[in-house]
Design an enzyme around this catalytic site. Sequence first.
Site, PDB file in Angstrom:
ATOM      1  N   GLN A 188      13.502   0.883   4.920  1.00  0.00           N
ATOM      2  CA  GLN A 188      12.486   2.243   5.104  1.00  0.00           C
ATOM      3  C   GLN A 188      11.654   2.427   3.761  1.00  0.00           C
ATOM      4  OE1 GLN A 188      15.241   4.986   7.099  1.00  0.00           O
ATOM      5  NE2 GLN A 188      13.210   5.642   7.844  1.00  0.00           N
ATOM      6  N   GLY A 210      19.228  10.971   6.913  1.00  0.00           N
ATOM      7  CA  GLY A 210      19.518   9.676   6.723  1.00  0.00           C
ATOM      8  C   GLY A 210      18.339   8.694   6.285  1.00  0.00           C
ATOM      9  N   HIS A 226      21.736   4.941  14.041  1.00  0.00           N
ATOM     10  CA  HIS A 226      20.260   4.752  13.883  1.00  0.00           C
ATOM     11  C   HIS A 226      19.892   4.082  12.414  1.00  0.00           C
ATOM     12  CE1 HIS A 226      15.933   6.825  13.689  1.00  0.00           C
ATOM     13  NE2 HIS A 226      16.273   6.469  12.674  1.00  0.00           N
ATOM     14  N   CYS A 280      12.628   9.989  13.268  1.00  0.00           N
ATOM     15  CA  CYS A 280      12.765   8.964  12.099  1.00  0.00           C
ATOM     16  C   CYS A 280      11.667   9.199  11.100  1.00  0.00           C
ATOM     17  CB  CYS A 280      12.694   7.618  12.901  1.00  0.00           C
ATOM     18  SG  CYS A 280      12.667   6.645  11.427  1.00  0.00           S
ATOM     19  N   LEU A 281      12.153   9.306   9.807  1.00  0.00           N
ATOM     20  CA  LEU A 281      11.144   9.599   8.675  1.00  0.00           C
ATOM     21  C   LEU A 281      10.097   8.409   8.796  1.00  0.00           C
ATOM     22  CD1 LEU A 281      13.647  10.426   5.850  1.00  0.00           C
ATOM     23  CD2 LEU A 281      12.110  12.001   7.072  1.00  0.00           C
TER      24      LEU A 281
HETATM   25 NI    NI Z   1      14.974   6.291  11.288  1.00  0.00          NI
END
Ligand code: NI
Length: 169
Positions: free
Chosen positions: A51, A46, A134, A92-93
């Site tokens: 981001q 995701g 998230h 998380c990326l």
């Molecule tokens: Ni994330």
Amino acid sequence: MALLSILCFPDPRLHKLAKPVADVDARVRRLVADMLETMYAAKGIGLAATQVDVHERVIVIDVSDERDQPQVFINPQLVWTSEQTHLNEEGCLSVPGIYDGVQRFDAVTVKALDVDGGERVVEATDLLSVCLQHEMDHLLGKVFVEYLSPLKRSRIKKKMLKAQREDAS
Ligand code: NI
């Protein structure tokens, strides 16, 4: 399409509040295509626009094993949550290499626009449910490590800053 760069915690831009998309136009469709390419390249399930430093309510997700079922959620709204919650191990990326438990609703119903501007209502369970929760947090400027204890969070922050310094040198 283009690969976008992903902001890393504790970048303050990850805490910006995303604005609703006014119009699902060509610009937004290009953003979605770039976000999908970026998510697949980073091997994530995701990605929220926040981001990639675009502060608009856009999420892309693919929780399929074959990585061939992209889902797009524009202006997502949580319309229902289950009473039951569970502890979910998350990464998380934007916080590479860190995994920890976050309490999430077992199931959620989300209303959103798709990439054609049509409305969709998704009843999500399992991985899709936690992934939506998230990613929707990202749009509110919230990174999952903010659910952890202040001590854990400050350790993660130090570790991330050290890794970022090493990458830069
Ligand atoms: Ni994330």
